[in-house]
Design an enzyme around this catalytic site. Structure first.
Site, PDB file in Angstrom:
ATOM      1  N   ASP A   1       0.838  -1.199   0.000  1.00 31.58           N
ATOM      2  CA  ASP A   1       0.000   0.000   0.000  1.00 31.58           C
ATOM      3  C   ASP A   1       0.868   1.242   0.000  1.00 31.58           C
ATOM      4  O   ASP A   1       0.619   2.183  -0.723  1.00 31.58           O
ATOM      5  CB  ASP A   1      -0.947  -0.015   1.215  1.00 31.58           C
ATOM      6  CG  ASP A   1      -0.211  -0.167   2.547  1.00 31.58           C
ATOM      7  OD1 ASP A   1       0.922  -0.680   2.562  1.00 31.58           O
ATOM      8  OD2 ASP A   1      -0.773   0.233   3.579  1.00 31.58           O
TER       9      ASP A   1
ATOM     10  N   ARG B   1       4.906   4.334   6.339  1.00 28.88           N
ATOM     11  CA  ARG B   1       4.338   4.288   7.682  1.00 28.88           C
ATOM     12  C   ARG B   1       4.326   2.852   8.219  1.00 28.88           C
ATOM     13  O   ARG B   1       4.849   1.938   7.582  1.00 28.88           O
ATOM     14  CB  ARG B   1       2.943   4.910   7.699  1.00 28.88           C
ATOM     15  CG  ARG B   1       1.900   4.076   7.010  1.00 28.88           C
ATOM     16  CD  ARG B   1       0.511   4.678   7.208  1.00 28.88           C
ATOM     17  NE  ARG B   1      -0.473   3.910   6.491  1.00 28.88           N
ATOM     18  CZ  ARG B   1      -1.450   4.440   5.748  1.00 28.88           C
ATOM     19  NH1 ARG B   1      -1.557   5.743   5.621  1.00 28.88           N
ATOM     20  NH2 ARG B   1      -2.303   3.658   5.142  1.00 28.88           N
ATOM     21  N   ASP B   2       3.690   2.670   9.355  1.00 34.07           N
ATOM     22  CA  ASP B   2       3.706   1.347   9.983  1.00 34.07           C
ATOM     23  C   ASP B   2       2.686   0.415   9.327  1.00 34.07           C
ATOM     24  O   ASP B   2       1.825  -0.155   9.982  1.00 34.07           O
ATOM     25  CB  ASP B   2       3.440   1.475  11.489  1.00 34.07           C
ATOM     26  CG  ASP B   2       2.177   2.265  11.777  1.00 34.07           C
ATOM     27  OD1 ASP B   2       1.545   2.752  10.820  1.00 34.07           O
ATOM     28  OD2 ASP B   2       1.807   2.397  12.958  1.00 34.07           O
ATOM     29  N   GLU B   3       2.800   0.288   7.999  1.00 35.42           N
ATOM     30  CA  GLU B   3       2.013  -0.695   7.249  1.00 35.42           C
ATOM     31  C   GLU B   3       2.959  -1.426   6.305  1.00 35.42           C
ATOM     32  O   GLU B   3       3.485  -2.451   6.638  1.00 35.42           O
ATOM     33  CB  GLU B   3       0.876  -0.026   6.471  1.00 35.42           C
ATOM     34  CG  GLU B   3      -0.137   0.645   7.367  1.00 35.42           C
ATOM     35  CD  GLU B   3      -1.576   0.429   6.931  1.00 35.42           C
ATOM     36  OE1 GLU B   3      -1.906  -0.575   6.300  1.00 35.42           O
ATOM     37  OE2 GLU B   3      -2.382   1.325   7.247  1.00 35.42           O
TER      38      GLU B   3
ATOM     39  N   ASP C   1      -5.327  -2.782  -3.090  1.00 30.35           N
ATOM     40  CA  ASP C   1      -4.477  -1.807  -3.764  1.00 30.35           C
ATOM     41  C   ASP C   1      -3.852  -2.425  -5.012  1.00 30.35           C
ATOM     42  O   ASP C   1      -3.788  -1.808  -6.077  1.00 30.35           O
ATOM     43  CB  ASP C   1      -3.389  -1.299  -2.810  1.00 30.35           C
ATOM     44  CG  ASP C   1      -3.959  -0.751  -1.499  1.00 30.35           C
ATOM     45  OD1 ASP C   1      -4.851  -1.407  -0.920  1.00 30.35           O
ATOM     46  OD2 ASP C   1      -3.526   0.326  -1.057  1.00 30.35           O
TER      47      ASP C   1
ATOM     48  N   TRP D   1     -10.994  -6.409  -2.628  1.00 30.87           N
ATOM     49  CA  TRP D   1      -9.651  -6.745  -2.125  1.00 30.87           C
ATOM     50  C   TRP D   1      -9.368  -8.207  -2.512  1.00 30.87           C
ATOM     51  O   TRP D   1      -8.455  -8.490  -3.277  1.00 30.87           O
ATOM     52  CB  TRP D   1      -9.572  -6.504  -0.612  1.00 30.87           C
ATOM     53  CG  TRP D   1      -9.142  -5.102  -0.252  1.00 30.87           C
ATOM     54  CD1 TRP D   1      -7.977  -4.761   0.350  1.00 30.87           C
ATOM     55  CD2 TRP D   1      -9.847  -3.864  -0.484  1.00 30.87           C
ATOM     56  NE1 TRP D   1      -7.917  -3.382   0.506  1.00 30.87           N
ATOM     57  CE2 TRP D   1      -9.025  -2.817   0.008  1.00 30.87           C
ATOM     58  CE3 TRP D   1     -11.064  -3.534  -1.070  1.00 30.87           C
ATOM     59  CZ2 TRP D   1      -9.406  -1.472  -0.061  1.00 30.87           C
ATOM     60  CZ3 TRP D   1     -11.444  -2.203  -1.147  1.00 30.87           C
ATOM     61  CH2 TRP D   1     -10.620  -1.193  -0.651  1.00 30.87           C
TER      62      TRP D   1
ATOM     63  N   GLU E   1      -2.491   8.902  -1.085  1.00 29.29           N
ATOM     64  CA  GLU E   1      -3.554   8.001  -0.624  1.00 29.29           C
ATOM     65  C   GLU E   1      -4.910   8.700  -0.649  1.00 29.29           C
ATOM     66  O   GLU E   1      -5.921   8.117  -1.018  1.00 29.29           O
ATOM     67  CB  GLU E   1      -3.232   7.559   0.808  1.00 29.29           C
ATOM     68  CG  GLU E   1      -4.269   6.659   1.443  1.00 29.29           C
ATOM     69  CD  GLU E   1      -3.826   6.166   2.823  1.00 29.29           C
ATOM     70  OE1 GLU E   1      -2.950   6.823   3.436  1.00 29.29           O
ATOM     71  OE2 GLU E   1      -4.345   5.135   3.277  1.00 29.29           O
TER      72      GLU E   1
ATOM     73  N   HIS F   1       0.950   6.137  -2.320  1.00 32.40           N
ATOM     74  CA  HIS F   1      -0.044   5.067  -2.324  1.00 32.40           C
ATOM     75  C   HIS F   1      -0.498   4.927  -3.773  1.00 32.40           C
ATOM     76  O   HIS F   1      -1.148   5.801  -4.286  1.00 32.40           O
ATOM     77  CB  HIS F   1      -1.228   5.541  -1.484  1.00 32.40           C
ATOM     78  CG  HIS F   1      -1.573   4.649  -0.344  1.00 32.40           C
ATOM     79  ND1 HIS F   1      -0.824   4.587   0.788  1.00 32.40           N
ATOM     80  CD2 HIS F   1      -2.625   3.812  -0.152  1.00 32.40           C
ATOM     81  CE1 HIS F   1      -1.391   3.741   1.643  1.00 32.40           C
ATOM     82  NE2 HIS F   1      -2.479   3.247   1.090  1.00 32.40           N
TER      83      HIS F   1
END
Ligand code: BGC
Length: 722
Positions: free
Chosen positions: A326, A330-332, A339, A391, A602, A623
């Site tokens: 994605d 960041r914390d992903e 996506d 998804w 995003e 994103h």
């Protein structure tokens, strides 16, 4: 694989640091030698001081419990009489904080397995190896890396063998992640708050390499950011809990350093600590991404549009670090399936992403549950239990797309059962036959489906657009069933049952969701895109009216946006499609460009008109989802499309759509059968088209079809309207 080798680990706890494994051995220069290797974490290997291969972050990111890639390197020309092999293993994805929910993996030992074959001699990992701490005292995918160069040389001790499965080992499937572009700072400046900040002029994923002269113990600390706030200060609150920091403790003298076991998403670097003055020539940003061949090129006479295209490319690069993520900062940094579902078409034009996606499909299959459902992220590092429409549909959309683009049936063969599993899962999951209806959960935050994620018709404070989840889910049910039927037919299977089912779903959708009752742009877009209306002209007119009444602006989120321009241009409203494409006011693609974007955001309003930011909660500036617009530029504006009857561009359809709003547009796609070019230019006498095709093609100009053999062609048509 690696049957003779043992998993080895240092005796003590490796903690957050990287561990060096060493093996000294004698060899005969000039012979053949190969190193077969992988680890629990990420590694780099040096033989006699030279790096083995150029795979960064090896062995890559997979569903480790079931699939762990092992690499084979030809090291024939590196063997000497006396040899020293040092393999350093950092935590990587396998043992980083991002995977903490997968306790078994997270708490895995720092371990290595390897086998070296040299002309009949074999050296395997066993107790003859040694291990000791490296000077990388901390590394983590989200948090960054710390290297202390003042530490003494590694003191090696004995290793222990550990019990870790070997049946998870697979040969390397994906392309290697490699160092790609290197960027010099555009500027180094001091912000109003007094921070020293480096601007690389482009958001990338990778790391910074530093070059400096220093004294032992001098410290370098660098923080990453994507944007400056409206006052021109450094900003990275949107990284949430990812520390994303580079820390280096210098030794004496001239030195160069870069992180080895992690990656960062950034455009700006805040220099938190630096000995002396930080000058631009001390820094280089290094982009990292999966090594794929660039296959698509778009050039237009509109500079802002060109920047947008560039942004879609950079978002692909930045989010194709072994898995499609994605976002990279960041914390992903997770393999969010939605996506990828949305962006895979654009991705396959920009780059040859066949091998990249084939490998990730392996992870999708590994993560598919017994009931056929697909977790929302793959690998499922967060143990997500749900399975959302649009998804999970990546399971049908992606294999079909890869097949269309590259013409290789292997992807369909490998995934057919999994595609079927997904469609069957939906069939069993619904509350109402032939649709995908779920419980009414609209009042809760984490609903069954993400819906039209981040659409602008969402209620205040919600991420879910106004298009009903059941409508979206049912539309994707129809779409997936349709793709399954196509895939089955391409494989020569009997699809009668699924064909009947697909028709029933379509009928049920038409009954339940007549376009005359649709009230959102995305609902109409899906009806048009997935052939879920018997009144396309009516649906398109309604969509067009909605957009016009909204001031020529879109309202769509992740689900509607990728199909929005097609729904218009394929149904007589190319002018409105171009209006949206070239719209500069908020919300639009060029609004982002006007606000300095160098990758795709995003949120349409990641940065607001007044320079303030959307909440720190979900606000990535890299994103790729909305970057799906690039595929419209290749396949609609430039008109280069695969022919479904002859996939992989064995035959092509070239149906450009010119616009008077852009002086010229040129699309180029290097297919597996050669390069296809399509250029249109607005001239005083009308539109001039220059088309080159290496394969037989159906060229469609102004609705007129021309069947041509390979060659170069010029066409003219009346001035474009709109
Ligand atoms: C991710 C998205 C993803 C979404 C699911 C987010 O946190 O960044 O891109 O698809 O969650 O709704």
């Amino acid at each position: 694989m690696l049957e003779k080798a043992l998993w080895i680990s240092p005796r003590g706890d490796a903690g957050d640091g990287a561990v060096c494994f060493r093996r000294r051995f004698q060899g005969t220069p000039g012979g053949k030698a190969a190193l077969n290797i992988t680890c629990l974490g990420v590694y780099d290997a040096y033989l006699n001081g030279r790096r083995v291969g150029d795979f960064i972050l090896a062995p890559g990111c997979t569903e480790y419990e079931k699939r762990l890639q092992a690499q084979t390197y030809d090291i024939s020309d590196m063997i000497q009489a006396e040899n020293e092999l040092i393999v350093t293993v950092g935590k990587g994805w396998h043992r980083s904080r991002m995977i903490a929910k997968r306790e078994g993996l997270y708490h895995a030992p720092c371990a290595l397995i390897a086998q070296l074959d040299m002309d009949g001699q074999m050296i395997v990992t066993d107790e003859a190896w040694e291990a000791g701490p490296s000077n990388v005292i901390f590394s983590d995918i989200w948090d960054g890396e710390t290297c202390d160069a003042t530490l003494p040389e590694t003191v090696y001790g004995s290793v222990r063998t550990v019990d870790w499965p070997r049946d998870i080992l697979i040969p390397q499937e994906g392309p290697f992640v490699k160092e790609q572009e290197r960027l010099s700072p555009r500027s180094v400046f001091v912000t109003p708050r007094g921070e020293t900040v480096i601007d690389f002029g482009q958001e990338i994923t990778g790391y910074v390499e530093i070059m400096l002269s220093a004294k032992k113990g001098d410290r370098v600390v660098l923080s990453c950011g994507e944007m400056l706030d409206r006052d021109g200060n450094f900003y990275n609150e949107n990284y949430r809990k990812a520390l994303s920091r580079m820390t280096y403790v210098c030794r004496d003298g001239k030195q160069t350093w870069k992180p080895r076991f992690t990656f960062y998403g950034f455009r700006y670097i805040r220099v938190d600590e630096w000995p002396g003055e930080a000058s631009p020539d001390c820094f280089q940003a290094v982009a990292l991404y999966s090594d794929m061949e660039r296959t698509g090129f778009l050039r237009t006479a509109n500079e802002k549009l060109n920047r947008l295209i560039e942004n879609t490319l950079w978002s692909q690069r930045g989010n194709f670090v072994d898995i499609p993520t994605d976002c990279p900062q960041r914390d992903e940094r997770m393999g969010w399936t939605g996506d990828a579902q949305v962006f895979c078409k654009a991705a396959c034009y920009h780059y040859n992403a066949k091998q990249f996606f084939e490998k990730w499909m392996g992870d999708l299959r590994a993560d598919q549950r017994a009931d056929g459902s697909i977790p929302d992220t793959v690998p499922n590092f967060w143990l997500i239990q749900r399975s959302s429409a649009a998804w999970g549909d990546v399971m049908t959309v992606l294999p079909w797309r890869v097949y269309l683009m590259y013409g290789d049936k292997k992807i369909l063969e490998q995934n057919f059962e999994a595609m079927k599993g997904w469609v069957d899962y939906i069939t069993g999951d619904t509350l109402e036959k032939n649709l995908w209806i779920g419980p009414d959960d609209s009042s809760i935050m984490w609903q069954k489906h993400y819906g039209d994620w981040l659409a602008l018709d969402a209620a205040e404070g919600s991420y879910h657009g106004a298009t009903p989840n059941d409508l979206i889910a049912s539309a994707f049910y129809a779409h997936s069933a349709n793709l399954l039927v196509k895939a089955g037919k391409a494989l020569g299977r009997d699809m009668v049952e699924y064909e009947a089912m697909r028709n029933r779903i379509r009928e049920a959708f038409l009954q339940r969701y007549p376009v005359t009752a649709m009230t959102t742009q995305t609902a109409l877009v899906l009806a048009l895109a997935f052939d879920l209306t018997n009144d396309k002209p009516g649906a398109a007119a309604r969509l067009n009216r909605m957009i016009r009444e909204n001031g020529n602006k879109l309202k769509t989120g992740f689900v509607g946006t990728p199909h929005l321009l097609y729904a218009l241009s394929e149904n007589g409203y190319a002018d409105t499609a171009y209006e949206l494409l070239l719209q500069e006011a908020y919300p639009s693609w060029l609004y982002e460009v006007n606000h300095g974007a160098t990758t795709i955001w995003e949120h349409w309003d990641g940065m607001k008109e007044d320079g303030s930011f959307w909440s720190t909660d979900m606000n990535s500036f890299n994103h790729y989802a909305y970057g799906a617009v690039a595929d419209w530029l290749y396949s609609a504006a430039g008109g280069i499309r695969p022919d479904e009857e002859a996939p992989g561009f064995a035959r092509a359809v070239i149906a450009p759509i010119p616009s008077p709003r852009i002086q010229s547009l040129e699309a180029e796609y290097k297919s597996v059968h050669g390069t296809i070019r399509s250029k249109w230019t607005n001239t005083r006498d009308g539109v001039r088209y220059e088309i080159a095709t290496p394969v037989p093609a159906e060229i469609i100009i102004d609705g007129k079809r021309h069947s041509v053999t390979p060659g170069s062609y010029i066409f003219y048509s009346e001035a474009a309207k709109g």
